[in-house]
Design a protein around this motif. Structure first.
Motif, mmCIF file in Angstrom:
data_model
loop_
_atom_site.group_PDB
_atom_site.id
_atom_site.type_symbol
_atom_site.label_atom_id
_atom_site.label_comp_id
_atom_site.label_asym_id
_atom_site.label_seq_id
_atom_site.Cartn_x
_atom_site.Cartn_y
_atom_site.Cartn_z
ATOM 1 N N LEU B 502 0.812 -1.209 0.000
ATOM 2 C CA LEU B 502 0.000 0.000 0.000
ATOM 3 C C LEU B 502 0.855 1.273 0.000
ATOM 4 O O LEU B 502 0.535 2.233 -0.712
ATOM 5 N N VAL B 503 1.914 1.265 0.785
ATOM 6 C CA VAL B 503 2.710 2.502 0.846
ATOM 7 C C VAL B 503 3.555 2.678 -0.413
ATOM 8 O O VAL B 503 4.006 3.796 -0.699
ATOM 9 N N PHE B 504 3.781 1.630 -1.137
ATOM 10 C CA PHE B 504 4.529 1.736 -2.400
ATOM 11 C C PHE B 504 3.613 1.451 -3.593
ATOM 12 O O PHE B 504 4.035 0.890 -4.595
ATOM 13 N N ASN B 505 2.358 1.836 -3.473
ATOM 14 C CA ASN B 505 1.413 1.454 -4.536
ATOM 15 C C ASN B 505 1.713 2.128 -5.859
ATOM 16 O O ASN B 505 1.240 1.687 -6.895
ATOM 17 N N ARG B 506 2.497 3.195 -5.854
ATOM 18 C CA ARG B 506 2.905 3.803 -7.128
ATOM 19 C C ARG B 506 4.230 3.222 -7.594
ATOM 20 O O ARG B 506 4.484 3.095 -8.782
ATOM 21 N N ALA B 507 5.092 2.902 -6.664
ATOM 22 C CA ALA B 507 6.438 2.478 -7.025
ATOM 23 C C ALA B 507 6.490 1.023 -7.485
ATOM 24 O O ALA B 507 7.327 0.666 -8.328
#
Lengths: 281, 529
Positions: B502-507
């Motif tokens: 979730l915290v790296f959902n763009r990466a």
């Protein structure tokens, strides 16, 4: 040049760099005094090995393994730095591997001497910290400090999309800041050539045994606060003018160092209790 | 001028000017006790008696010291030819000897360049009484000195009177002549011992010790012999003389300690102990032997004092530090003991460092059950995960905290829960209420038990390192059962995994499909971090 000659040349170069690094400013080698590692600092070893492997196996061939007919032969090396180094545009515009570059940049270095210097500092300060945290909490803190350094160095830099940042120095500065929080009265053994000369009269007057010792022992608090002070002015320049002085990201160093107090979230519970209650035994 | 010469001169004056034969005899006898090698004193002593046998005996002693002494030769000739037949026919009286104690008195801290020659061969044992028990010679002469002795006074040269020099110790180099003399005395002593004349052997040892007051071989044999003869006090005196002369010999000091203790002279023994533990010559084993002897005498406080003095010179001696720590721990002074164990652990080599470490394990700081059961402390560790995830999410959201999506915040929140589960499984399995809820039981006390005493000190001071170790101390709090900890661990790691996504959902999509950034020319500058 044969392999032996290359090895000798490298060893001489290491000595020369050691001298250069320690002639003006003290170069920390180890913490001494009441230091005893009851746990083997496996994570510190591992971090050093991984950093070295990333450079040797992945970056070094692009620098040292090519015939340099022109600077353009270094373009592959450049490509890696600009793809996996830390740049704000990767996060803001979704380029490269995005926010993952915060981790990749932490394990990349500009050249072997950059790696060498960083690992000396990690060795000097990391072992005792790992002993106080345990390897996994120590790793989590190391990565967190590195993220704080990277993040802060671009957030506070008014110029966007500039040079990529690589190196473990932000995370290692965090280790140093944590060391200051936990062990301000520790003593650091340093290599310091000017200091060595300045210390000779003092050692002679105080009748110390080894007057000409090449090592200088400094209080950790003094050494680390001086380190932070040295990073302060260039960091302010970066914040106000958006420039990395001499290609060194001092702001990342300073912010990583400032992340030191976060260590209180990662240090072992029994030690934290002792830290807070000032109780021992 | 030394005492012997002064006494001798007074004796001569008493004889010549005051005609006080008894006083002269007394003074010269005292002089000879201090310096038995004064040939002139022997000759003058002969004048204080009218017994021809004793006169001859004195002359013989003078000739033994200096066979070329004309005056002595002439006097012997005269005594032999002048009605000495009865004396000559009779068996010679034993040479005048003082007791062993007197011999030791004679072994003054000065010596002459020409110590008396040992006799060529030992006399027959049967001819000797226990000489050291014999009384001082009774010289009953109250008569005027024979005129032939008048000239003798002038034969004592001033140079001879002043020829003494400071006694030598092992610090001083012996001349070849002195070495030869000592060898001769040793050989003579051996010969005496072979003839079972122990007293005469002691005398030879004393002569040798006049040359070098702490000669190791001589001292060892003399002390051993005296002790065997039950003359331990004489041995003590020999040893004390050597020590007073400044001997550097460790063996002599140690022997002196033993002898003084044996004789009940405890204060002297203690003074010697204090001196010995600060000597350069002694090793750690020697110091420990002394300390152990004190402990055997139930003098723990004194043992600590001496160890402190010894540690000033040897601050990094692992064995001394360990001994100090052991004593302190036995006395219940645990904080100080821990400090010394720490020092021992640092000072020790790889092998014996473990010894201090093992002891320190019993000093592992004990966290109380209150702290073990603290949910806050568990959440503190979980917050470490949350902080890391927050920085990940911050970067993933385009470096703008305010632009973090609900997914990012959810990820950060899940990291707190997941982190808490992981912490509960691994480092805080005894939180109050939780363990009981899952049917946990109080863990058994670890083998050997643990110290639970808590003492106020400054824990972060340099001299007291931060202790570490597993939480193995006795507790009354129940601990989560193994299966529950496993569930917490799996759930926690799963939550952390979800939170990471979730915290790296763009990466994460970028990691799978990177977007090539625009890369400048090599000629551009690279910033290093």
């Amino acid at each position: 040049m044969d392999a032996f000659g290359a090895l000798i040349s490298f060893a001489l170069a290491v000595l020369l760099v050691l001298f250069e690094m320690s002639v003006i400013y003290p170069l920390p080698l180890s913490d001494i005094g009441a230091v005893r590692y009851r746990t083997m600092p496996t994570m510190t070893y591992l971090l050093i090995i991984v950093n070295a492997l990333v450079f040797i196996a992945w970056q070094a061939p692009d620098i040292y393994g090519v015939e340099l007919d022109s600077y353009r032969d270094l373009q592959p090396y450049m490509d890696k730095i600009w793809t996996y180094g830390y740049r704000d545009v990767f996060m803001t515009e979704g380029l490269s591997i995005g926010a993952f570059t915060t981790f990749t940049s932490m394990f990349m270095h500009g050249d072997i001497w950059h790696l060498f210097g960083n690992m000396i500092f990690l060795w000097a300060f990391g072992r005792r910290l790992e002993d106080a945290c345990g390897p996994w909490r120590y790793l989590l803190f190391y990565l967190t400090a590195g993220m704080v350094a990277n993040l802060g160095s671009v957030v506070l830099n008014p110029v966007q999309g500039e040079l990529p940042s690589v190196g473990a120095s932000g995370a290692i500065a965090g280790v140093m800041g944590a060391f200051l929080v936990l062990f301000p009265r520790a003593r650091i053994q340093c290599l310091w050539f000017i200091g060595m000369i300045l210390w000779i009269p003092y050692r002679a007057i105080t009748r110390q045994e080894n007057i000409f010792s090449r090592y200088i022992v400094l209080p950790a608090g003094l050494f680390l606060l001086y380190f932070a002070f040295r990073e302060l002015l260039p960091s302010l320049e970066t914040i106000t003018q958006g420039d990395n002085v001499g290609g060194v990201n001092n702001l990342a160093h300073l912010l990583g160092f400032a992340a030191g107090p976060l260590i209180l979230l990662f240090v072992r519970k029994d030690l934290l209790v002792r830290f807070i209650t000032r109780r021992a035994v | 001028m030394n005492d012997a010469q002064a006494l001798f001169r007074e004796g001569v004056l008493a004889l010549k000017e005051q005609r006080d034969v008894a006083r002269a005899r007394q003074l010269i006898t005292q002089s000879l006790k201090l310096d038995p090698n004064n040939e002139m004193a022997w000759l003058w002593l002969s004048r204080t008696t009218d017994d021809p046998a004793r006169k001859l005996q004195c002359v013989e002693r003078a000739l033994k010291i200096n066979p070329a002494n004309d005056q002595a030769l002439a006097l012997r000739e005269k005594l032999a030819g002048g009605g000495m037949s009865s004396a000559a026919a009779a068996p010679p009286a034993p040479p005048k000897r003082s007791s062993i104690h007197d011999r030791l008195e004679n072994a003054s801290l000065v010596h002459h360049d020409t110590p008396p020659e040992p006799p060529a061969a030992p006399p027959a044992p049967a001819a000797r009484a226990p000489q050291f028990m014999q009384p001082e010679p009774e010289v009953d002469a109250a008569q005027d000195p024979p005129p032939e002795f008048e000239a003798l006074r002038d034969l004592v040269p001033e140079e001879a009177i002043e020829s003494t020099q400071s006694v030598k110790t092992q610090n001083d180099r012996l001349t070849p002549e002195e070495e030869r003399q000592i060898e001769k005395h040793l050989a003579a002593a051996e010969a005496r011992l072979a003839a079972e004349d122990e007293e005469a052997a002691v005398e030879q040892y004393v002569y040798a010790l006049q040359i070098q007051v702490d000669h190791p071989q001589v001292m060892q044999r003399a002390v051993r012999l005296l002790h065997q003869m039950k003359y331990t006090e004489d041995a003590q005196e020999l040893l004390n003389r050597a020590i007073e002369a400044g001997t550097p010999s460790l063996a002599i000091h140690l022997t002196a300690i033993d002898v003084n203790r044996m004789l009940g002279n405890y204060s002297k023994a203690d003074v010697l102990r204090e001196k010995v533990v600060q000597m350069d010559a002694i090793d750690d084993a020697g110091i420990l032997k002394i300390i152990d002897s004190l402990l055997n005498d139930v003098q723990g406080a004194r043992a600590i004092e001496l160890l402190e003095k010894a540690l000033v010179k040897r601050p990094n001696s692992h064995d001394l530090l360990m001994k100090m720590a052991d004593i302190l721990e036995d006395q219940g002074r645990k904080v100080q003991a821990m400090g010394y164990y720490e020092r021992a652990a640092r000072a020790g080599k790889r092998g014996n460092r473990k010894q201090a470490d093992r002891v320190l394990q019993t000093f592992i700081p004990v966290i109380t059950d209150h702290e073990r059961g603290s949910v806050v402390l568990a959440l503190r560790e979980a917050a470490g995960f949350t902080a890391a995830y927050l920085f990940m999410a911050w970067q993933d959201s385009g470096l703008n905290l305010l632009r973090m999506s609900p997914g990012h915040w959810l990820g950060v929140g899940l990291s707190l829960v997941g982190g808490y589960c992981v912490v509960t499984a691994f480092s805080s399995p005894q939180q109050k209420g939780l363990a009981a809820l899952f049917g946990g039981q109080v863990p058994a006390e670890p083998e050997g038990g643990k110290h639970t005493q808590q003492v106020e000190v400054k824990p972060w001071e340099e001299d007291i390192a931060m202790p570490s170790g597993p939480l193995q101390d006795p507790t009354s709090l129940p601990i989560l059962p193994g299966w529950a900890r496993m569930i917490f661990a799996l759930v926690g790691m799963a939550l952390l995994g979800v939170a990471f996504y979730l915290v790296f959902n763009r990466a994460i999509p970028l990691l799978l499909n990177p977007v090539e950034p625009e890369i400048p020319s090599i000629l551009d500058f690279i910033g290093e971090g």
